[in-house]
Write a protein that holds these residues in place. Structure first.
Motif, PDB file in Angstrom:
ATOM      1  N   ASP A 166       0.849  -1.196   0.000  1.00 36.00           N
ATOM      2  CA  ASP A 166       0.000   0.000   0.000  1.00 36.00           C
ATOM      3  C   ASP A 166       0.885   1.247   0.000  1.00 36.00           C
ATOM      4  O   ASP A 166       1.661   1.455   0.934  1.00 36.00           O
ATOM      5  CB  ASP A 166      -0.882  -0.012   1.250  1.00 36.00           C
ATOM      6  N   PRO A 167       0.795   2.082  -1.031  1.00 39.86           N
ATOM      7  CA  PRO A 167       1.654   3.277  -1.071  1.00 39.86           C
ATOM      8  C   PRO A 167       1.459   4.208   0.112  1.00 39.86           C
ATOM      9  O   PRO A 167       2.382   4.949   0.477  1.00 39.86           O
ATOM     10  CB  PRO A 167       1.261   3.959  -2.394  1.00 39.86           C
ATOM     11  N   ALA A 168       0.295   4.163   0.764  1.00 39.80           N
ATOM     12  CA  ALA A 168       0.055   5.013   1.926  1.00 39.80           C
ATOM     13  C   ALA A 168       0.953   4.634   3.100  1.00 39.80           C
ATOM     14  O   ALA A 168       1.175   5.450   4.001  1.00 39.80           O
ATOM     15  CB  ALA A 168      -1.405   4.936   2.337  1.00 39.80           C
ATOM     16  N   ALA A 169       1.465   3.396   3.095  1.00 40.87           N
ATOM     17  CA  ALA A 169       2.307   2.926   4.199  1.00 40.87           C
ATOM     18  C   ALA A 169       3.793   2.901   3.846  1.00 40.87           C
ATOM     19  O   ALA A 169       4.620   2.524   4.681  1.00 40.87           O
ATOM     20  CB  ALA A 169       1.862   1.529   4.618  1.00 40.87           C
ATOM     21  N   ARG A 170       4.128   3.323   2.651  1.00 42.02           N
ATOM     22  CA  ARG A 170       5.515   3.158   2.178  1.00 42.02           C
ATOM     23  C   ARG A 170       6.512   4.002   2.972  1.00 42.02           C
ATOM     24  O   ARG A 170       7.594   3.516   3.350  1.00 42.02           O
ATOM     25  CB  ARG A 170       5.591   3.506   0.696  1.00 42.02           C
ATOM     26  N   ALA A 171       6.179   5.241   3.237  1.00 41.70           N
ATOM     27  CA  ALA A 171       7.119   6.121   3.946  1.00 41.70           C
ATOM     28  C   ALA A 171       7.432   5.580   5.339  1.00 41.70           C
ATOM     29  O   ALA A 171       8.602   5.568   5.761  1.00 41.70           O
ATOM     30  CB  ALA A 171       6.550   7.534   4.037  1.00 41.70           C
ATOM     31  N   LYS A 172       6.408   5.113   6.051  1.00 47.97           N
ATOM     32  CA  LYS A 172       6.633   4.564   7.393  1.00 47.97           C
ATOM     33  C   LYS A 172       7.473   3.298   7.331  1.00 47.97           C
ATOM     34  O   LYS A 172       8.333   3.058   8.185  1.00 47.97           O
ATOM     35  CB  LYS A 172       5.290   4.266   8.075  1.00 47.97           C
ATOM     36  N   LEU A 173       7.243   2.467   6.315  1.00 43.18           N
ATOM     37  CA  LEU A 173       8.030   1.250   6.166  1.00 43.18           C
ATOM     38  C   LEU A 173       9.500   1.587   5.933  1.00 43.18           C
ATOM     39  O   LEU A 173      10.391   1.017   6.577  1.00 43.18           O
ATOM     40  CB  LEU A 173       7.494   0.414   5.007  1.00 43.18           C
ATOM     41  N   GLU A 174       9.762   2.509   5.042  1.00 47.08           N
ATOM     42  CA  GLU A 174      11.146   2.861   4.748  1.00 47.08           C
ATOM     43  C   GLU A 174      11.820   3.481   5.969  1.00 47.08           C
ATOM     44  O   GLU A 174      12.999   3.204   6.248  1.00 47.08           O
ATOM     45  CB  GLU A 174      11.201   3.802   3.547  1.00 47.08           C
ATOM     46  N   ALA A 175      11.083   4.288   6.716  1.00 48.51           N
ATOM     47  CA  ALA A 175      11.643   4.876   7.942  1.00 48.51           C
ATOM     48  C   ALA A 175      11.977   3.790   8.954  1.00 48.51           C
ATOM     49  O   ALA A 175      13.012   3.854   9.636  1.00 48.51           O
ATOM     50  CB  ALA A 175      10.658   5.879   8.536  1.00 48.51           C
ATOM     51  N   ARG A 176      11.102   2.785   9.072  1.00 51.94           N
ATOM     52  CA  ARG A 176      11.357   1.690  10.008  1.00 51.94           C
ATOM     53  C   ARG A 176      12.581   0.877   9.584  1.00 51.94           C
ATOM     54  O   ARG A 176      13.387   0.461  10.423  1.00 51.94           O
ATOM     55  CB  ARG A 176      10.128   0.793  10.110  1.00 51.94           C
ATOM     56  N   ARG A 178      15.169   1.983   7.947  1.00 50.62           N
ATOM     57  CA  ARG A 178      16.362   2.785   8.239  1.00 50.62           C
ATOM     58  C   ARG A 178      16.679   2.786   9.735  1.00 50.62           C
ATOM     59  O   ARG A 178      17.844   2.855  10.130  1.00 50.62           O
ATOM     60  CB  ARG A 178      16.172   4.218   7.738  1.00 50.62           C
ATOM     61  N   ALA A 179      15.628   2.712  10.553  1.00 47.59           N
ATOM     62  CA  ALA A 179      15.830   2.769  12.006  1.00 47.59           C
ATOM     63  C   ALA A 179      16.270   1.431  12.589  1.00 47.59           C
ATOM     64  O   ALA A 179      16.866   1.393  13.670  1.00 47.59           O
ATOM     65  CB  ALA A 179      14.538   3.224  12.691  1.00 47.59           C
ATOM     66  N   THR A 180      15.985   0.335  11.907  1.00 43.68           N
ATOM     67  CA  THR A 180      16.242  -0.987  12.493  1.00 43.68           C
ATOM     68  C   THR A 180      17.332  -1.777  11.773  1.00 43.68           C
ATOM     69  O   THR A 180      17.714  -2.852  12.241  1.00 43.68           O
ATOM     70  CB  THR A 180      14.955  -1.831  12.483  1.00 43.68           C
ATOM     71  N   GLU A 184      23.615  -0.055   5.009  1.00 44.95           N
ATOM     72  CA  GLU A 184      23.775  -0.857   3.797  1.00 44.95           C
ATOM     73  C   GLU A 184      22.575  -1.772   3.577  1.00 44.95           C
ATOM     74  O   GLU A 184      22.035  -1.867   2.457  1.00 44.95           O
ATOM     75  CB  GLU A 184      25.057  -1.687   3.875  1.00 44.95           C
ATOM     76  N   ASP A 185      22.136  -2.446   4.641  1.00 46.76           N
ATOM     77  CA  ASP A 185      20.998  -3.356   4.509  1.00 46.76           C
ATOM     78  C   ASP A 185      19.708  -2.600   4.214  1.00 46.76           C
ATOM     79  O   ASP A 185      18.880  -3.044   3.402  1.00 46.76           O
ATOM     80  CB  ASP A 185      20.835  -4.185   5.786  1.00 46.76           C
ATOM     81  N   ALA A 186      19.522  -1.464   4.874  1.00 44.70           N
ATOM     82  CA  ALA A 186      18.319  -0.657   4.629  1.00 44.70           C
ATOM     83  C   ALA A 186      18.292  -0.169   3.186  1.00 44.70           C
ATOM     84  O   ALA A 186      17.242  -0.199   2.521  1.00 44.70           O
ATOM     85  CB  ALA A 186      18.270   0.524   5.590  1.00 44.70           C
ATOM     86  N   SER A 187      19.428   0.260   2.692  1.00 39.89           N
ATOM     87  CA  SER A 187      19.504   0.729   1.314  1.00 39.89           C
ATOM     88  C   SER A 187      19.157  -0.379   0.330  1.00 39.89           C
ATOM     89  O   SER A 187      18.438  -0.151  -0.657  1.00 39.89           O
ATOM     90  CB  SER A 187      20.910   1.265   1.025  1.00 39.89           C
ATOM     91  N   ALA A 188      19.633  -1.600   0.611  1.00 39.95           N
ATOM     92  CA  ALA A 188      19.334  -2.727  -0.265  1.00 39.95           C
ATOM     93  C   ALA A 188      17.847  -3.064  -0.253  1.00 39.95           C
ATOM     94  O   ALA A 188      17.237  -3.327  -1.307  1.00 39.95           O
ATOM     95  CB  ALA A 188      20.153  -3.945   0.159  1.00 39.95           C
TER      96      ALA A 188
END
Length: 252
Positions: A166-176, A178-180, A184-188
């Protein structure tokens, strides 16, 4: 990919995803080989139960599992259906799924695509496509997939098109991520997300209705990790053969 069916061109970066899942299929863990490397056994059992419940599987059903991977979800559902057919775009995954399902009576496993299904019209009572639509390349390919699902379902048959981002949840997913994860792994992971198709539930439902499916978006069970950024689609082929875009109906 040389020798691949023309329908594979509907995959977003078809050679990339075919190679990606072929490499996954060679991993030792069946969970990792089907993209469920971070899913625990309890979450997987909830996935099985949720799929069986939403599909309303019965022992007389003929089930088609699209995007079967190594066949572990197919295997888990096989005892609840009468016969199963499983397809995947990756020949490596298909070979492993054949081994997984080798002791399931009547199970058929072959290479195939959601946008060009070999089976005859009205061949299946139930269709499952778990985390498949996101790898298609366009709205046009989604429409092709919906047309094929409608074609192979018998009138009154049901399809679960599960785990759509769901594109509405994409920003929160990407932030999570990056935080966890490490940078390198987050970027992949985020790079992989960028290669998938993000369409809102309203758009997906509208596309299904346009080809004559009764279709609705459903939330994913909270014990299944994808529930934070994905949704399910439950679709039915109406008993009538006429299309009515203004009145799609609902899955009972």
């Amino acid at each position: 990919m040389p020798g691949a069916p023309q329908a594979w061109d509907d995959l977003m970066g078809s050679e990339f995803w075919t190679d990606f899942w072929s490499q996954k299929a060679q991993l030792q863990s069946d969970f990792a080989a089907t993209g469920r490397g971070r899913m625990d056994i309890v979450a997987f059992l909830y996935t099985i139960n949720e799929a069986a419940r939403l599909l309303d599987l019965s022992p007389t059903d003929r089930l088609l599992d699209i995007g079967c991977g190594t066949g572990i979800l197919t295997l888990a559902l096989a005892s609840r259906a009468g016969a199963v057919t499983a397809i995947d775009v990756s020949p490596v995954a298909v070979e492993r799924a054949r081994q997984t399902l080798s002791d399931v009576d009547g199970a058929e496993v072959r290479v195939g695509s959601i946008t060009c299904i070999e089976e005859q019209a009205s061949s299946f009572d139930k269709v499952l496509a778990y985390s498949v639509l996101q790898y298609l390349d366009s709205i046009e390919s989604i429409t092709k997939a919906f047309l094929e699902i409608r074609r192979v379902l018998r009138p009154g048959g049901r399809a679960l098109l599960a785990a759509n981002p769901d594109p509405a949840a994409r920003a929160k997913l990407e932030a999570r991520l990056r935080a966890t994860m490490s940078p390198e792994d987050a970027s992949a992971e985020i790079s992989l997300l960028a290669k998938t198709l993000w369409l809102p539930p309203s758009t997906m439902s509208a596309l299904g209705k346009e080809v004559g499916l009764a279709i609705e978006a459903r939330p994913i069970h909270a014990r299944i990790p994808q529930h934070t950024y994905m949704f399910d689609l439950l679709a039915c082929r109406p008993m009538e053969d006429t299309w009515n875009n203004s009145d799609s109906g609902k899955c009972s």
